[in-house]
Design an enzyme around this catalytic site. Sequence first.
Site, PDB file in Angstrom:
ATOM      1  N   ASP A   1     -35.786  34.910  14.298  1.00  0.00           N
ATOM      2  CA  ASP A   1     -34.868  34.233  13.382  1.00  0.00           C
ATOM      3  C   ASP A   1     -33.423  34.341  13.855  1.00  0.00           C
ATOM      4  OD1 ASP A   1     -34.233  32.718  11.223  1.00  0.00           O
ATOM      5  OD2 ASP A   1     -34.810  34.193   9.696  1.00  0.00           O
TER       6      ASP A   1
ATOM      7  N   PRO B   1     -29.697  35.406  13.362  1.00  0.00           N
ATOM      8  CA  PRO B   1     -29.107  36.482  12.546  1.00  0.00           C
ATOM      9  C   PRO B   1     -28.331  35.884  11.358  1.00  0.00           C
ATOM     10  CG  PRO B   1     -28.449  36.692  14.859  1.00  0.00           C
ATOM     11  CD  PRO B   1     -29.191  35.400  14.737  1.00  0.00           C
TER      12      PRO B   1
ATOM     13  N   LYS C   1     -14.602  27.522   9.128  1.00  0.00           N
ATOM     14  CA  LYS C   1     -14.392  26.280   8.380  1.00  0.00           C
ATOM     15  C   LYS C   1     -13.805  26.592   7.001  1.00  0.00           C
ATOM     16  CE  LYS C   1     -15.291  22.589   9.356  1.00  0.00           C
ATOM     17  NZ  LYS C   1     -14.517  21.553  10.105  1.00  0.00           N
TER      18      LYS C   1
ATOM     19  N   THR D   1     -14.461  19.055  24.808  1.00  0.00           N
ATOM     20  CA  THR D   1     -15.254  20.262  25.064  1.00  0.00           C
ATOM     21  C   THR D   1     -16.653  19.769  25.471  1.00  0.00           C
ATOM     22  OG1 THR D   1     -16.201  20.349  22.845  1.00  0.00           O
ATOM     23  CG2 THR D   1     -14.042  21.421  23.177  1.00  0.00           C
TER      24      THR D   1
ATOM     25  N   TYR E   1     -36.974  28.695  13.913  1.00  0.00           N
ATOM     26  CA  TYR E   1     -36.436  30.031  13.641  1.00  0.00           C
ATOM     27  C   TYR E   1     -37.137  30.652  12.429  1.00  0.00           C
ATOM     28  CZ  TYR E   1     -32.407  28.479  16.496  1.00  0.00           C
ATOM     29  OH  TYR E   1     -31.594  28.000  17.484  1.00  0.00           O
TER      30      TYR E   1
ATOM     31  N   THR F   1     -17.719  21.337   5.602  1.00  0.00           N
ATOM     32  CA  THR F   1     -19.175  21.467   5.531  1.00  0.00           C
ATOM     33  C   THR F   1     -19.606  22.164   4.238  1.00  0.00           C
ATOM     34  OG1 THR F   1     -20.957  22.787   6.506  1.00  0.00           O
ATOM     35  CG2 THR F   1     -18.778  23.524   6.985  1.00  0.00           C
ATOM     36  N   ASP F   2     -20.863  21.961   3.851  1.00  0.00           N
ATOM     37  CA  ASP F   2     -21.389  22.675   2.676  1.00  0.00           C
ATOM     38  C   ASP F   2     -21.629  24.157   2.996  1.00  0.00           C
ATOM     39  OD1 ASP F   2     -23.600  22.394   4.357  1.00  0.00           O
ATOM     40  OD2 ASP F   2     -24.949  21.590   2.824  1.00  0.00           O
ATOM     41  N   GLU F   3     -21.603  24.502   4.294  1.00  0.00           N
ATOM     42  CA  GLU F   3     -21.931  25.885   4.673  1.00  0.00           C
ATOM     43  C   GLU F   3     -20.884  26.888   4.175  1.00  0.00           C
ATOM     44  OE1 GLU F   3     -23.508  26.334   8.624  1.00  0.00           O
ATOM     45  OE2 GLU F   3     -24.117  24.240   8.680  1.00  0.00           O
TER      46      GLU F   3
ATOM     47  N   TYR G   1     -19.104  30.463  12.138  1.00  0.00           N
ATOM     48  CA  TYR G   1     -18.772  29.035  12.002  1.00  0.00           C
ATOM     49  C   TYR G   1     -18.299  28.727  10.589  1.00  0.00           C
ATOM     50  CZ  TYR G   1     -19.641  24.077  10.974  1.00  0.00           C
ATOM     51  OH  TYR G   1     -19.513  22.777  10.540  1.00  0.00           O
TER      52      TYR G   1
HETATM   53  P1  NAD Z   1     -19.308  17.876  17.344  1.00  0.00           P
HETATM   54  O1  NAD Z   1     -19.443  19.260  17.866  1.00  0.00           O
HETATM   55  O2  NAD Z   1     -20.323  16.849  17.712  1.00  0.00           O
HETATM   56  O3  NAD Z   1     -17.888  17.287  17.795  1.00  0.00           O
HETATM   57  C1  NAD Z   1     -16.701  18.034  17.760  1.00  0.00           C
HETATM   58  C2  NAD Z   1     -15.645  17.276  18.548  1.00  0.00           C
HETATM   59  O4  NAD Z   1     -14.421  18.011  18.469  1.00  0.00           O
HETATM   60  C3  NAD Z   1     -15.983  17.140  20.048  1.00  0.00           C
HETATM   61  O5  NAD Z   1     -15.718  15.823  20.476  1.00  0.00           O
HETATM   62  C4  NAD Z   1     -15.035  18.134  20.711  1.00  0.00           C
HETATM   63  O6  NAD Z   1     -14.668  17.760  22.027  1.00  0.00           O
HETATM   64  C5  NAD Z   1     -13.850  18.077  19.750  1.00  0.00           C
HETATM   65  N1  NAD Z   1     -12.984  19.274  19.821  1.00  0.00           N
HETATM   66  C6  NAD Z   1     -13.372  20.568  19.847  1.00  0.00           C
HETATM   67  N2  NAD Z   1     -12.291  21.369  19.945  1.00  0.00           N
HETATM   68  C7  NAD Z   1     -11.207  20.548  19.942  1.00  0.00           C
HETATM   69  C8  NAD Z   1      -9.800  20.779  19.990  1.00  0.00           C
HETATM   70  N3  NAD Z   1      -9.289  21.999  20.067  1.00  0.00           N
HETATM   71  N4  NAD Z   1      -8.968  19.714  19.975  1.00  0.00           N
HETATM   72  C9  NAD Z   1      -9.466  18.439  19.893  1.00  0.00           C
HETATM   73  N5  NAD Z   1     -10.785  18.177  19.861  1.00  0.00           N
HETATM   74  C10 NAD Z   1     -11.637  19.218  19.876  1.00  0.00           C
HETATM   75  O7  NAD Z   1     -19.177  18.023  15.771  1.00  0.00           O
HETATM   76  P2  NAD Z   1     -19.669  17.044  14.611  1.00  0.00           P
HETATM   77  O8  NAD Z   1     -21.066  17.372  14.281  1.00  0.00           O
HETATM   78  O9  NAD Z   1     -19.283  15.647  14.947  1.00  0.00           O
HETATM   79  O10 NAD Z   1     -18.767  17.567  13.404  1.00  0.00           O
HETATM   80  C11 NAD Z   1     -17.483  17.003  13.148  1.00  0.00           C
HETATM   81  C12 NAD Z   1     -16.866  17.702  11.955  1.00  0.00           C
HETATM   82  O11 NAD Z   1     -17.713  17.555  10.820  1.00  0.00           O
HETATM   83  C13 NAD Z   1     -16.682  19.203  12.155  1.00  0.00           C
HETATM   84  O12 NAD Z   1     -15.454  19.577  11.576  1.00  0.00           O
HETATM   85  C14 NAD Z   1     -17.845  19.834  11.399  1.00  0.00           C
HETATM   86  O13 NAD Z   1     -17.508  21.102  10.910  1.00  0.00           O
HETATM   87  C15 NAD Z   1     -18.007  18.831  10.262  1.00  0.00           C
HETATM   88  N6  NAD Z   1     -19.371  18.731   9.707  1.00  0.00           N
HETATM   89  C16 NAD Z   1     -20.445  18.541  10.530  1.00  0.00           C
HETATM   90  C17 NAD Z   1     -21.715  18.400   9.982  1.00  0.00           C
HETATM   91  C18 NAD Z   1     -22.921  18.140  10.847  1.00  0.00           C
HETATM   92  O14 NAD Z   1     -24.052  18.154  10.347  1.00  0.00           O
HETATM   93  N7  NAD Z   1     -22.779  17.868  12.131  1.00  0.00           N
HETATM   94  C19 NAD Z   1     -21.887  18.486   8.592  1.00  0.00           C
HETATM   95  C20 NAD Z   1     -20.760  18.696   7.789  1.00  0.00           C
HETATM   96  C21 NAD Z   1     -19.509  18.800   8.358  1.00  0.00           C
HETATM   97  P1  TYD Z   2     -28.614  23.312  12.926  1.00  0.00           P
HETATM   98  O1  TYD Z   2     -28.927  21.908  13.389  1.00  0.00           O
HETATM   99  O2  TYD Z   2     -28.132  24.286  13.938  1.00  0.00           O
HETATM  100  O3  TYD Z   2     -27.629  23.191  11.700  1.00  0.00           O
HETATM  101  P2  TYD Z   2     -27.073  24.331  10.671  1.00  0.00           P
HETATM  102  O4  TYD Z   2     -27.437  25.673  11.159  1.00  0.00           O
HETATM  103  O5  TYD Z   2     -25.612  24.086  10.723  1.00  0.00           O
HETATM  104  O6  TYD Z   2     -27.693  24.004   9.359  1.00  0.00           O
HETATM  105  O7  TYD Z   2     -29.932  23.928  12.293  1.00  0.00           O
HETATM  106  C1  TYD Z   2     -30.549  23.360  11.151  1.00  0.00           C
HETATM  107  C2  TYD Z   2     -31.643  24.309  10.704  1.00  0.00           C
HETATM  108  O8  TYD Z   2     -32.656  24.352  11.717  1.00  0.00           O
HETATM  109  C3  TYD Z   2     -31.184  25.751  10.538  1.00  0.00           C
HETATM  110  O9  TYD Z   2     -31.859  26.311   9.423  1.00  0.00           O
HETATM  111  C4  TYD Z   2     -31.611  26.440  11.811  1.00  0.00           C
HETATM  112  C5  TYD Z   2     -32.869  25.688  12.197  1.00  0.00           C
HETATM  113  N1  TYD Z   2     -33.138  25.575  13.646  1.00  0.00           N
HETATM  114  C6  TYD Z   2     -34.387  25.934  14.143  1.00  0.00           C
HETATM  115  O10 TYD Z   2     -35.288  26.388  13.413  1.00  0.00           O
HETATM  116  N2  TYD Z   2     -34.632  25.784  15.486  1.00  0.00           N
HETATM  117  C7  TYD Z   2     -33.663  25.305  16.344  1.00  0.00           C
HETATM  118  O11 TYD Z   2     -33.925  25.213  17.574  1.00  0.00           O
HETATM  119  C8  TYD Z   2     -32.376  24.923  15.811  1.00  0.00           C
HETATM  120  C9  TYD Z   2     -31.293  24.402  16.714  1.00  0.00           C
HETATM  121  C10 TYD Z   2     -32.174  25.076  14.445  1.00  0.00           C
END
Ligand code: NAD
Ligand code: TYD
Length: 354
Positions: free
Chosen positions: A290, A292, A164, A42, A217, A135-137, A160
Site C-alpha cells: 500500500d 504510505p 495544496k 517539468t 495498492y 483538489t478535494d484531497e 501533496y
Molecule cells: P499535471 O502534473 O498534469 O500538470 C502540471 C503542469 O504544471 C505541468 O505542465 C508542469 O510542467 C507545470 N508546472 C510544474 N511546476 C511549475 C512551475 N514551477 N511553474 C510553471 N509551471 C509548472 O497536473 P494536472 O493533473 O493537470 O493538475 C493541474 C492542477 O489541478 C494542479 O494544481 C492540481 O493540484 C489540480 N487538480 C488536479 C486533479 C487531477 O485529478 N489531476 C484534481 C483536482 C485538482
Molecule cells: P492517483 O491517480 O495517483 O490519484 P490520487 O492519489 O491523487 O487520488 O491514484 C488514484 C487511486 O489509485 C489512489 O487510491 C491510489 C491508487 N493507485 C493504485 O492502486 N495503483 C497505482 O498504480 C496508482 C498510480 C494509483
Amino acid sequence: MPRALRNILVTGGCGFIGSNFIRHSLFQDNFSGKIINLDALTYAGNPENLEDYQNDPRYVFVQGSIENAQLVDRLFDTYDIDTVINFAAESHVDRSIHGPAQFMQTNVMGTFTLLETARKFWAERNDTLFLHISTDEVYGSLGSSGYFTEATAYDPRSPYSASKASSDHVARAYYHTYGLPITLTNCSNNYGPYQFPEKLVPLMILNMLEKKYLPVYGDGKNVRDWLYVQDHVLAIWTVLEQGALGECYNVGGDNEWSNIGLIETLCDVVARETDQKSSELKNLIHFVKDRPGHDQRYAIDCQKIKHNLGWKQTVSFTEGLQKTVHWYLHNMDWVKRVQSGEYQNWIQLNYQNR
Ligand code: NAD
Ligand code: TYD
C-alpha cells in the site's frame, strides 16, 4: 452578466488539465481573449499537447516558472493580465512521498509569488480575477459515509495535499487581507486525454495494452470520485464567468468507485475496444504494497456549484472511460514519446532559445 475575460495568464497549461482547458477555450470561435501559458515544462508538461495552436494569435506560450517573480511581473506588464488561472503544480501523490521538497517549492512558494505579483499589479483595478485550482484531497480522508462540502475543515495528509492546502490558505488570506479578487475550485480525481501515464487511469490502460501487471495498492478498496476532464474544464469556465469573489466551489463527478471496481470496469472497456477477453486483462491485476498514509475515501458534495452557478456533469462514466481508452489507443505516438522521454527532445527543438 458573465465576467468579461481578456488577457488570461494560465499557469501549468502544458499539463493534463491545463492543456484541456486551453484547447477547449481556443476551440471556441467566440473566445476573443488572449491566453498566455506560463509553464516550466517539468516532466509533466508537454507543449506538444497544444501544438496545433502554436500559430493561433490568441495563444502565447512562455517557458518559465511561477516562482520567477521577475518573469511573472514582466508577463503581467507586457500582456496586461486581468485573469490568472493557477493550474501549475507538482500533482502526483506518490512523487510527493518520495520527494516532498519540490511540492512545497512549486505549490506553496510558486502560488505565493503569483499572488504577490497580482497584488502589486491589480491594486488600482476592479476588473480582475485570480482563480486558484485545487483538489478535494485538502479535506483529508473519509470513512464509508459522508461527503466533503466547502465547509469541511482542511485535514491534508500527504505532502501533496498539504502543499495544496497551504496554497489555498495563502490565496484566501490574500482575499481577506488585501481584497485580492480570488476564487477557488476544489475538484475530485480527473481522467481523460493527455493525462500523464503515472496516474491511475492512463497507467492501467497502457499496462493492459502492453500486458503488464496492473498494480493495485493495498486491498484496492480505497474510493475516489471520478470526473471527466472536460466537465472540470466547463466547471472552471462557469466559475470564471460567474463565481463569487472569496468563495470556493467543490467540483466532483457524483461518481464514486473503489480502485479495484474501476480497474475491473476499465478491463471490460479496453477488452471491448481491442477485441480481447476481459478475463485475461483481469488476470493482470496484482495487489502490491500500500501507499504510505493512503487516504481511504474521497467524496465530493458539489451542490453549491450546481445550485448557485448552474454547472452539471455532462459525460457519464461509461462514455468518459470509452472516450479516454479511445484517445490513448489512437494516440500511441504521443504515448511512446511521453514514455520514452522523447517529448523532451521535441521541447528542446521547438522552444530552446525562444
Ligand atoms: P499535471 O502534473 O498534469 O500538470 C502540471 C503542469 O504544471 C505541468 O505542465 C508542469 O510542467 C507545470 N508546472 C510544474 N511546476 C511549475 C512551475 N514551477 N511553474 C510553471 N509551471 C509548472 O497536473 P494536472 O493533473 O493537470 O493538475 C493541474 C492542477 O489541478 C494542479 O494544481 C492540481 O493540484 C489540480 N487538480 C488536479 C486533479 C487531477 O485529478 N489531476 C484534481 C483536482 C485538482
Ligand atoms: P492517483 O491517480 O495517483 O490519484 P490520487 O492519489 O491523487 O487520488 O491514484 C488514484 C487511486 O489509485 C489512489 O487510491 C491510489 C491508487 N493507485 C493504485 O492502486 N495503483 C497505482 O498504480 C496508482 C498510480 C494509483
